[in-house]
Design a protein around this motif. Structure first.
Motif, PDB file in Angstrom:
ATOM      1  N   ASP A  71       0.818  -1.208   0.000  1.00 28.65           N
ATOM      2  CA  ASP A  71       0.000   0.000   0.000  1.00 28.65           C
ATOM      3  C   ASP A  71       0.856   1.264   0.000  1.00 28.65           C
ATOM      4  OD1 ASP A  71       1.063  -0.313   2.469  1.00 28.65           O
ATOM      5  OD2 ASP A  71      -0.811  -0.036   3.598  1.00 28.65           O
ATOM      6  N   GLN A  72       2.092   1.132  -0.456  1.00 35.32           N
ATOM      7  CA  GLN A  72       3.020   2.270  -0.535  1.00 35.32           C
ATOM      8  C   GLN A  72       3.353   2.523  -2.002  1.00 35.32           C
ATOM      9  OE1 GLN A  72       6.213   0.784   1.919  1.00 35.32           O
ATOM     10  NE2 GLN A  72       5.294   1.517   3.814  1.00 35.32           N
ATOM     11  N   GLY A  73       2.409   3.033  -2.754  1.00 38.96           N
ATOM     12  CA  GLY A  73       2.599   3.227  -4.185  1.00 38.96           C
ATOM     13  C   GLY A  73       3.361   4.490  -4.511  1.00 38.96           C
ATOM     14  N   LEU A  74       4.275   4.375  -5.470  1.00 35.12           N
ATOM     15  CA  LEU A  74       5.062   5.505  -5.986  1.00 35.12           C
ATOM     16  C   LEU A  74       5.788   6.260  -4.875  1.00 35.12           C
ATOM     17  CD1 LEU A  74       2.843   7.032  -8.833  1.00 35.12           C
ATOM     18  CD2 LEU A  74       4.820   5.524  -9.014  1.00 35.12           C
ATOM     19  N   THR A  75       6.418   5.514  -4.003  1.00 29.55           N
ATOM     20  CA  THR A  75       7.261   6.159  -2.992  1.00 29.55           C
ATOM     21  C   THR A  75       8.662   6.331  -3.551  1.00 29.55           C
ATOM     22  OG1 THR A  75       7.827   4.012  -2.035  1.00 29.55           O
ATOM     23  CG2 THR A  75       5.932   5.174  -1.103  1.00 29.55           C
ATOM     24  N   PRO A  76       9.283   7.478  -3.347  1.00 27.78           N
ATOM     25  CA  PRO A  76      10.647   7.709  -3.875  1.00 27.78           C
ATOM     26  C   PRO A  76      11.662   6.859  -3.128  1.00 27.78           C
ATOM     27  CG  PRO A  76       9.955   9.544  -2.505  1.00 27.78           C
ATOM     28  CD  PRO A  76       8.752   8.660  -2.639  1.00 27.78           C
ATOM     29  N   PRO A  77      12.898   6.802  -3.633  1.00 31.82           N
ATOM     30  CA  PRO A  77      13.935   6.013  -2.957  1.00 31.82           C
ATOM     31  C   PRO A  77      14.096   6.422  -1.504  1.00 31.82           C
ATOM     32  CG  PRO A  77      14.676   6.667  -5.133  1.00 31.82           C
ATOM     33  CD  PRO A  77      13.380   7.373  -4.891  1.00 31.82           C
ATOM     34  N   SER A  78      14.234   5.412  -0.647  1.00 29.70           N
ATOM     35  CA  SER A  78      14.369   5.641   0.783  1.00 29.70           C
ATOM     36  C   SER A  78      15.235   4.538   1.372  1.00 29.70           C
ATOM     37  CB  SER A  78      12.999   5.684   1.462  1.00 29.70           C
ATOM     38  OG  SER A  78      12.332   4.448   1.283  1.00 29.70           O
ATOM     39  N   ALA A  79      15.390   4.571   2.699  1.00 33.32           N
ATOM     40  CA  ALA A  79      16.177   3.536   3.365  1.00 33.32           C
ATOM     41  C   ALA A  79      15.495   2.179   3.278  1.00 33.32           C
ATOM     42  CB  ALA A  79      16.402   3.919   4.832  1.00 33.32           C
ATOM     43  N   GLU A  80      14.161   2.165   3.224  1.00 34.46           N
ATOM     44  CA  GLU A  80      13.434   0.897   3.136  1.00 34.46           C
ATOM     45  C   GLU A  80      13.433   0.359   1.721  1.00 34.46           C
ATOM     46  OE1 GLU A  80       9.017  -0.972   4.271  1.00 34.46           O
ATOM     47  OE2 GLU A  80       9.427   1.190   4.475  1.00 34.46           O
ATOM     48  N   PHE A  81      13.186   1.233   0.754  1.00 32.61           N
ATOM     49  CA  PHE A  81      13.174   0.847  -0.657  1.00 32.61           C
ATOM     50  C   PHE A  81      14.203   1.711  -1.378  1.00 32.61           C
ATOM     51  CE2 PHE A  81       8.809   0.163   0.904  1.00 32.61           C
ATOM     52  CZ  PHE A  81       8.704  -1.199   0.696  1.00 32.61           C
ATOM     53  N   TRP A  82      15.338   1.115  -1.675  1.00 34.67           N
ATOM     54  CA  TRP A  82      16.477   1.875  -2.197  1.00 34.67           C
ATOM     55  C   TRP A  82      16.169   2.545  -3.535  1.00 34.67           C
ATOM     56  CZ3 TRP A  82      21.398  -1.574  -1.081  1.00 34.67           C
ATOM     57  CH2 TRP A  82      21.534  -1.705   0.306  1.00 34.67           C
ATOM     58  N   LEU A  83      15.328   1.920  -4.343  1.00 36.07           N
ATOM     59  CA  LEU A  83      14.953   2.513  -5.634  1.00 36.07           C
ATOM     60  C   LEU A  83      13.468   2.845  -5.697  1.00 36.07           C
ATOM     61  CD1 LEU A  83      17.055   0.412  -8.204  1.00 36.07           C
ATOM     62  CD2 LEU A  83      17.520   2.701  -7.317  1.00 36.07           C
ATOM     63  N   GLY A  84      12.839   2.973  -4.559  1.00 32.30           N
ATOM     64  CA  GLY A  84      11.435   3.345  -4.539  1.00 32.30           C
ATOM     65  C   GLY A  84      10.518   2.190  -4.881  1.00 32.30           C
ATOM     66  N   TYR A 261       5.908  -1.561 -18.364  1.00 31.20           N
ATOM     67  CA  TYR A 261       4.978  -1.320 -17.257  1.00 31.20           C
ATOM     68  C   TYR A 261       5.118   0.096 -16.718  1.00 31.20           C
ATOM     69  CZ  TYR A 261       3.905  -6.285 -17.211  1.00 31.20           C
ATOM     70  OH  TYR A 261       3.487  -7.543 -17.556  1.00 31.20           O
ATOM     71  N   ALA A 262       6.328   0.653 -16.770  1.00 32.10           N
ATOM     72  CA  ALA A 262       6.494   2.045 -16.354  1.00 32.10           C
ATOM     73  C   ALA A 262       5.757   2.991 -17.296  1.00 32.10           C
ATOM     74  CB  ALA A 262       7.976   2.398 -16.298  1.00 32.10           C
ATOM     75  N   GLN A 263       5.777   2.678 -18.587  1.00 32.92           N
ATOM     76  CA  GLN A 263       5.032   3.503 -19.542  1.00 32.92           C
ATOM     77  C   GLN A 263       3.539   3.390 -19.298  1.00 32.92           C
ATOM     78  OE1 GLN A 263       4.843   1.911 -23.418  1.00 32.92           O
ATOM     79  NE2 GLN A 263       4.300   3.817 -24.424  1.00 32.92           N
ATOM     80  N   ASN A 264       3.048   2.155 -19.096  1.00 34.31           N
ATOM     81  CA  ASN A 264       1.617   1.974 -18.855  1.00 34.31           C
ATOM     82  C   ASN A 264       1.174   2.599 -17.531  1.00 34.31           C
ATOM     83  OD1 ASN A 264       1.414   0.609 -21.229  1.00 34.31           O
ATOM     84  ND2 ASN A 264       1.183  -1.426 -20.333  1.00 34.31           N
ATOM     85  N   GLY A 265       2.091   2.700 -16.571  1.00 36.71           N
ATOM     86  CA  GLY A 265       1.759   3.312 -15.288  1.00 36.71           C
ATOM     87  C   GLY A 265       1.958   4.820 -15.260  1.00 36.71           C
ATOM     88  N   PHE A 266       2.224   5.441 -16.427  1.00 38.07           N
ATOM     89  CA  PHE A 266       2.395   6.896 -16.538  1.00 38.07           C
ATOM     90  C   PHE A 266       3.479   7.391 -15.589  1.00 38.07           C
ATOM     91  CE2 PHE A 266      -2.038   5.907 -17.519  1.00 38.07           C
ATOM     92  CZ  PHE A 266      -2.124   6.383 -18.828  1.00 38.07           C
ATOM     93  N   ALA A 267       4.593   6.650 -15.544  1.00 41.09           N
ATOM     94  CA  ALA A 267       5.674   7.023 -14.635  1.00 41.09           C
ATOM     95  C   ALA A 267       6.284   8.370 -15.013  1.00 41.09           C
ATOM     96  CB  ALA A 267       6.749   5.939 -14.644  1.00 41.09           C
ATOM     97  N   LEU A 268       6.405   8.636 -16.311  1.00 41.58           N
ATOM     98  CA  LEU A 268       7.019   9.894 -16.743  1.00 41.58           C
ATOM     99  C   LEU A 268       6.138  11.083 -16.376  1.00 41.58           C
ATOM    100  CD1 LEU A 268       9.319  11.311 -18.223  1.00 41.58           C
ATOM    101  CD2 LEU A 268       8.077  10.940 -20.367  1.00 41.58           C
TER     102      LEU A 268
END
Length: 335
Positions: A71-84, A261-268
């Motif tokens: 339930d942590q969608g689109l979180t930026p890089p952090s200590a828990e998730f190094w690449l978000g 999947y990044a394109q389909n998720g509108f990451a840009l």
């Protein structure tokens, strides 16, 4: 290409007897000529290739499940998730590790398959000659004139989505990418086939496969190695392109599927750069590393490149020596 086979001469024994280490020394010198000279560019290429390969092979052992939804969608890089995380809370670092392994598998499969096909149709056909050579050349020319990318898209489009795995994509890319390498090997084999030691092996009754493996193939190893590296680069880029338009391996994780999947998720548009930059950067760095290695292999294929590099190195040394002498002369004059 430089003849790597030692001359067939009988050495004259001196009073103390022959040197038993001489043949082994000549053999080692011959094999060294097949290896590229270590340069800073080759070192950088090897570091990139080995580092990314180790990340793809060992990385999945140290990361979690790349498909786990949080339930942590689109979180930026952090200590828990190094690449978000992705839009559905999936760990980007875990996806990157598994995707790198999938892309490396496709690159290796395509490199081996394309190299085997090009070697068979290029070397064997050129050695046997006559009707077989004409038939192989015609078959190779047919694949050369067919546009590669449209053919790959058409073949991938006709394969059912549920059957589109790593092996399917690898076979499609290998079948559509071997012809140009076969042409190069064909021309090189025609040149090597005219040499005296190949004719001597034929006259002595050696079987064709042994003449090819023992007499011809060692002279073509640098060319084959260069073509293998190029096939791996083309395979990874081709798979990424197919996956980006939705025709890649549907049941496997690759760097191309991450971009899809990044394109389909509108990451840009959402500004989630950590979702699409890592796979794109991984493709770019691995391609750059293989290209640097390939440039070093080119020096083995074309000795003029190696001589030019050595000439530039000697010129720089002479210029530095001249500057040092001029500096010393000026210091002595001041004294």
């Amino acid at each position: 290409m430089t003849n790597l086979k030692p001359a067939n001469t009988t050495p004259v024994a001196d009073a103390g007897g022959g040197d038993p280490a001489a043949p082994a020394g000549r053999a080692r010198a011959g094999w060294r000529s097949l290896l590229p000279t270590m340069t800073p560019w080759l070192a950088i290429g090897l570091v990139l290739v080995v580092g990314i390969t180790l990340f793809g092979v060992l990385g999945p052992l140290f990361v979690g499940d790349p498909r786990q939804i949080r339930d942590q969608g689109l979180t930026p890089p952090s200590a828990e998730f190094w690449l978000g995380t992705t839009q559905t809370g999936q760990d980007v670092l875990a996806q990157l590790a598994y995707a790198t392994r999938g892309s490396l598998q496709i690159g290796l499969l395509v490199g081996v398959l394309a190299t085997v096909l090009s070697a068979f149709f290029g070397i064997y056909g050129a050695y046997r000659g006559k009707f077989l050579d004409d038939a192989f050349s015609l078959f190779t020319n047919v694949f050369l004139v067919i546009p590669g990318l449209p053919l790959v898209i058409v073949i991938s489009g006709f394969v059912p989505r549920e059957s589109r795995g790593l092996w399917t994509i690898a076979v499609v890319l290998a079948v559509t990418g071997w012809a140009a390498s076969a042409r190069v090997l064909h021309a090189q084999t025609l040149s090597v086939r005219q040499r005296d030691y190949v004719a001597a092996s034929q006259v002595s009754g050696e079987r064709p496969w042994r003449v090819i493996v023992v007499e011809i193939l060692p002279n073509l190893l640098p060319v084959i190695a260069s073509q293998f590296v190029f096939a791996v680069i083309a395979a990874i880029l081709g798979e990424a392109g197919l996956s980006y338009i939705g025709l890649g391996a549907s049941n496997s994780a690759t760097l191309g599927t991450m971009l899809f999947y990044a394109q389909n998720g509108f990451a840009l548009s959402l500004g989630a750069w950590w979702w699409f930059v890592p796979p794109g950067l991984m493709i770019a760095l691995f391609g750059m590393g293989l290209s640097l290695v390939n440039f070093s292999i080119d020096e083995v294929i074309n000795p003029k490149l190696k001589n030019l590099r050595q000439h530039r190195k000697r010129a720089r040394r002479a210029l530095r020596l001249e500057r040092d002498l001029a500096r010393r002369a000026s210091l002595e004059t001041d004294r």
